[in-house]
Enzyme design. Structure first.
Site, PDB file in Angstrom:
ATOM      1  N   LYS A 186       0.830  -1.206   0.000  1.00  6.63           N
ATOM      2  CA  LYS A 186       0.000   0.000   0.000  1.00  6.63           C
ATOM      3  C   LYS A 186       0.866   1.257   0.000  1.00  6.63           C
ATOM      4  O   LYS A 186       0.616   2.204  -0.761  1.00  6.63           O
ATOM      5  CB  LYS A 186      -0.916  -0.016   1.225  1.00  6.63           C
ATOM      6  CG  LYS A 186      -1.879   1.155   1.310  1.00  6.63           C
ATOM      7  CD  LYS A 186      -2.784   1.027   2.499  1.00  6.63           C
ATOM      8  CE  LYS A 186      -3.718  -0.135   2.362  1.00  6.63           C
ATOM      9  NZ  LYS A 186      -4.670   0.041   1.225  1.00  6.63           N
ATOM     10  N   LYS A 214       9.504  -7.955  26.110  1.00  7.22           N
ATOM     11  CA  LYS A 214       8.500  -6.901  26.290  1.00  7.22           C
ATOM     12  C   LYS A 214       7.390  -7.360  27.230  1.00  7.22           C
ATOM     13  O   LYS A 214       6.904  -6.590  28.067  1.00  7.22           O
ATOM     14  CB  LYS A 214       7.908  -6.495  24.945  1.00  7.22           C
ATOM     15  CG  LYS A 214       7.173  -5.173  24.969  1.00  7.22           C
ATOM     16  CD  LYS A 214       7.232  -4.483  23.632  1.00  7.22           C
ATOM     17  CE  LYS A 214       6.779  -3.041  23.749  1.00  7.22           C
ATOM     18  NZ  LYS A 214       6.911  -2.297  22.482  1.00  7.22           N
ATOM     19  N   LYS A 250       9.907  13.664  22.917  1.00  3.07           N
ATOM     20  CA  LYS A 250      10.139  13.079  24.237  1.00  3.07           C
ATOM     21  C   LYS A 250      11.215  13.890  24.964  1.00  3.07           C
ATOM     22  O   LYS A 250      11.963  14.641  24.343  1.00  3.07           O
ATOM     23  CB  LYS A 250      10.597  11.623  24.109  1.00  3.07           C
ATOM     24  CG  LYS A 250       9.506  10.669  23.636  1.00  3.07           C
ATOM     25  CD  LYS A 250      10.017   9.239  23.676  1.00  3.07           C
ATOM     26  CE  LYS A 250       8.948   8.252  23.253  1.00  3.07           C
ATOM     27  NZ  LYS A 250       9.414   6.847  23.336  1.00  3.07           N
ATOM     28  N   GLU A 251      11.282  13.729  26.261  1.00  2.00           N
ATOM     29  CA  GLU A 251      12.260  14.465  27.070  1.00  2.00           C
ATOM     30  C   GLU A 251      13.683  14.191  26.601  1.00  2.00           C
ATOM     31  O   GLU A 251      14.553  15.065  26.665  1.00  2.00           O
ATOM     32  CB  GLU A 251      12.110  14.086  28.547  1.00  2.00           C
ATOM     33  CG  GLU A 251      12.977  14.927  29.476  1.00  2.00           C
ATOM     34  CD  GLU A 251      12.791  14.551  30.937  1.00  2.00           C
ATOM     35  OE1 GLU A 251      13.608  14.995  31.758  1.00  2.00           O
ATOM     36  OE2 GLU A 251      11.847  13.809  31.255  1.00  2.00           O
ATOM     37  N   GLU A 261       2.557  -1.162  13.499  1.00  2.00           N
ATOM     38  CA  GLU A 261       2.992   0.169  13.908  1.00  2.00           C
ATOM     39  C   GLU A 261       3.822   0.785  12.783  1.00  2.00           C
ATOM     40  O   GLU A 261       4.761   0.170  12.294  1.00  2.00           O
ATOM     41  CB  GLU A 261       3.824   0.134  15.186  1.00  2.00           C
ATOM     42  CG  GLU A 261       4.175   1.550  15.658  1.00  2.00           C
ATOM     43  CD  GLU A 261       5.144   1.569  16.834  1.00  2.00           C
ATOM     44  OE1 GLU A 261       4.753   2.044  17.900  1.00  2.00           O
ATOM     45  OE2 GLU A 261       6.284   1.112  16.662  1.00  2.00           O
ATOM     46  N   ALA A 314      17.907   8.762  16.275  1.00  3.95           N
ATOM     47  CA  ALA A 314      17.253   7.660  16.989  1.00  3.95           C
ATOM     48  C   ALA A 314      18.111   6.405  16.987  1.00  3.95           C
ATOM     49  O   ALA A 314      18.153   5.660  17.975  1.00  3.95           O
ATOM     50  CB  ALA A 314      15.887   7.368  16.360  1.00  3.95           C
ATOM     51  N   HIS A 374      19.513   4.579  20.348  1.00  2.00           N
ATOM     52  CA  HIS A 374      19.278   3.154  20.597  1.00  2.00           C
ATOM     53  C   HIS A 374      20.581   2.432  20.922  1.00  2.00           C
ATOM     54  O   HIS A 374      20.642   1.623  21.856  1.00  2.00           O
ATOM     55  CB  HIS A 374      18.613   2.515  19.377  1.00  2.00           C
ATOM     56  CG  HIS A 374      18.410   1.040  19.505  1.00  2.00           C
ATOM     57  ND1 HIS A 374      17.418   0.488  20.301  1.00  2.00           N
ATOM     58  CD2 HIS A 374      19.088  -0.011  18.965  1.00  2.00           C
ATOM     59  CE1 HIS A 374      17.495  -0.826  20.240  1.00  2.00           C
ATOM     60  NE2 HIS A 374      18.494  -1.156  19.434  1.00  2.00           N
TER      61      HIS A 374
END
Length: 213
Positions: free
Chosen positions: A29, A62, A121-122, A148, A160, A164
């Site tokens: 898609k 998780k 985010k902080e 997601e 990012a 990580h």
């Protein structure tokens, strides 16, 4: 993670398979949307698409963090990002263009949007997260699977990735001086994104001027 029974292992495999199917649906898609946008506007907002299905180890970790048993049922109920797609683009404005394109897809149900671009985010992390539900049509039934989608600029993605690596190395307990450096780097990334947008705007103005002449 304890050794699962034969039936449980089959269910785990089914979960992984369904989420892989969901990724293929959404990937197709997105590629169609990107190619159509390129055709209509001579510009493609999506620079790169990267997708993955979480490993069983990551799902188990998780669930442990959430304090629930590691079972297929709990994975379906508590882990929303088993299937994930990351879209990188050139400009912040592209992020919201892509968001609108996804929202207008009738067969995708948007369950949740977290806008860490407008409200970082902080730590300095910036990205747009969309939790979608996509129907998967099988031989004798259909299933709705969550995927997601993360949308960010190339600069945000670089930041990012670095964050990580740092937190993985320090097991989420990075020294304060490093977290401060990361926040400063995030400010630089924000400035870079703004600078690149302004440059692109000027290029487009010049291009339009030439076309009008």
């Amino acid at each position: 993670m304890e050794q699962p029974s034969v039936d449980e292992l089959k269910e785990w495999r089914n979960i992984m398979l369904m989420h892989r199917f969901a990724l293929e649906e959404v990937n197709t898609k997105l590629k169609i949307l990107n190619e159509e946008f390129q055709f209509l506007h001579d510009y493609n907002p999506m620079e790169h698409l990267k997708s993955r299905v979480k490993s069983l180890e990551s799902i188990g970790a998780k669930l442990e963090k959430k304090g629930v048993d590691i079972t297929p049922e709990n994975a379906r109920e508590h882990v929303y990002d088993i299937a994930g797609i990351r879209i990188t683009c050139s400009f912040v404005s592209d992020i919201f263009k892509i968001e609108e394109m996804i929202k207008h897809q009738d067969d995708l149900k948007i369950l949740r949007v977290k806008d860490y671009v407008t409200y970082p985010k902080e730590s300095g992390y910036r990205s747009l997260h969309m939790l979608c539900e996509v129907p998967i049509f099988l031989t004798n039934r259909s299933e709705k699977i969550m995927v997601e989608i993360q949308i960010r600029t190339v600069a945000m993605d670089f930041w990012a990735s670095l964050e990580h690596k740092i937190y993985y190395k320090y097991q989420d307990e990075a020294p304060e001086y490093l977290t401060n450096e990361l926040r400063e780097a995030a400010d630089i990334v924000t400035h870079l994104d703004e600078k690149m947008k302004n440059l692109n705007d000027e290029i487009n103005k010049y291009k339009n001027k030439l076309e009008n002449e």
